[in-house]
Design an enzyme around this catalytic site. Sequence first.
Site, mmCIF file in Angstrom:
data_model
loop_
_atom_site.group_PDB
_atom_site.id
_atom_site.type_symbol
_atom_site.label_atom_id
_atom_site.label_comp_id
_atom_site.label_asym_id
_atom_site.label_seq_id
_atom_site.Cartn_x
_atom_site.Cartn_y
_atom_site.Cartn_z
ATOM 1 N N ASP A 1 1.292 -1.003 0.084
ATOM 2 C CA ASP A 1 -0.069 -0.264 0.044
ATOM 3 C C ASP A 1 1.123 0.955 0.163
ATOM 4 O OD1 ASP A 1 -2.023 1.837 0.546
ATOM 5 O OD2 ASP A 1 -1.502 1.995 2.503
ATOM 6 N N ASP B 1 -3.565 2.260 -5.495
ATOM 7 C CA ASP B 1 -2.231 2.391 -4.306
ATOM 8 C C ASP B 1 -2.315 1.069 -3.665
ATOM 9 O OD1 ASP B 1 -4.237 2.803 -3.186
ATOM 10 O OD2 ASP B 1 -4.279 3.971 -2.272
ATOM 11 N N GLU B 2 -2.844 0.226 -3.862
ATOM 12 C CA GLU B 2 -3.248 -1.479 -3.823
ATOM 13 C C GLU B 2 -2.411 -2.540 -4.532
ATOM 14 O OE1 GLU B 2 -5.261 -2.908 0.380
ATOM 15 O OE2 GLU B 2 -4.995 -0.527 0.406
#
Length: 421
Positions: free
Chosen positions: A16, A115-116
């Site tokens: 993350d 974003d992960e």
Amino acid sequence: MFDYKQFPKRSILCVDMKSFYASIIAVDKGLDPLTCHLVVVGNTDRQGSVVLAASPAMKKDFHIKTGSRLFEIPDDPRIELCNPRMGLFVRVSTEITKLFFRYAPPSAVHIYSVDESFLDVGGLEKILGTPEEIAKQIQNDIMLDFGLPCTIGIGPNMLMAKLCLDLAAKKSPTGISTWTYEDIPEKLWPISPLREMWGIGRRVEKTLNSMGIFSIGQLARYDLKLLENKFGIMGNQIYHHAWGIDLSEIGAPIMQGQISYGKSQILLRDYKEEREIKSVMLEMCEEVAKRARTKHHAGRTISLGVSYSKHEFGGGFHRSRTIETPTNITMDIYRVCLELFKENYNGQTVRQLSISITKLENDYEMQLDLFDTNGWKKRKIGYVVDSIRNRYGPASLLRAVSYTPGGTALQRATLLGGHKK
């Protein structure tokens, strides 16, 4: 009790990016993403605009976080207010994904969000080291190449890696933590309130609380049949998740369930005129129908949600209707939404709309209606319109309502991810 030897024991990393949007803009401005006070706001010209991201220092020192409003941000010279740059965010996210391919093949990388991501690094121990060593290398490479901080959770499956990320790695001084099946009683079961468990929302939490379940440990020890009777297949899922069991493969959804296509939109202003509300509703029906057609799906259950302005002291309604014949035709979906709107709307000021279709079927298998001789033509027109928009852009072909004062499609066509490019 479960014998965990019968379940896969893989080496899954859940990576993350820390305060992703805020960190990217901070680096672009030559600032330290961990120490600067930076906020990304949907629109810096609107006081009611929502905070999309805040740097770690901003959250710590000023208690401003995602979901806060621009007017809540103190007037302090240390604070940087920025508009989103979605094009930049997507480009950086793509480059980070390419970095992951240094450590795992594309088939072992699952992009969960911008974003992960999940990586399966099992079998690479002799080449790259232990999962913890690989995680540290990835963390260092991202900082070296992009100047961006990240946190990494490690687990024997995707669920455990995600839980480890959210509940341990983000609080760890190193930003890296590992959970194993043996850690479940000590680290997973004490979790309370239930909504802190990934996959359990407030509504499910409220229902579980009414059943006397207030911790993950109590959920794990609850009668499975009773959970299935109450929640259906979801009851089976949350029960096994409470034991840390997840058989999802990389690239597959972690939470299996009914697929749906939907669209939710917070309006730029309060809508008081019914005709303007219906204009936006039609635009949203078109977008939902297009998303379904893209996957060649048609749905039988259509849902409409309406949220009122804060000047109405909140409130709203969410209603669904199941039709006999599945559809992905814009006007069919719109017609049902109009029925739901007429039955439940009493003239309040509206600020948010949501529309979705569920109970999906493959539209190749749709049965034609003998009483709707033009049904196949409507279906074909939808796909033709989609092909034009895909080639020439979303604004290349719009309905007349999009050019009225209430229409939003023309403006949204200039955005990326709902924000400025």
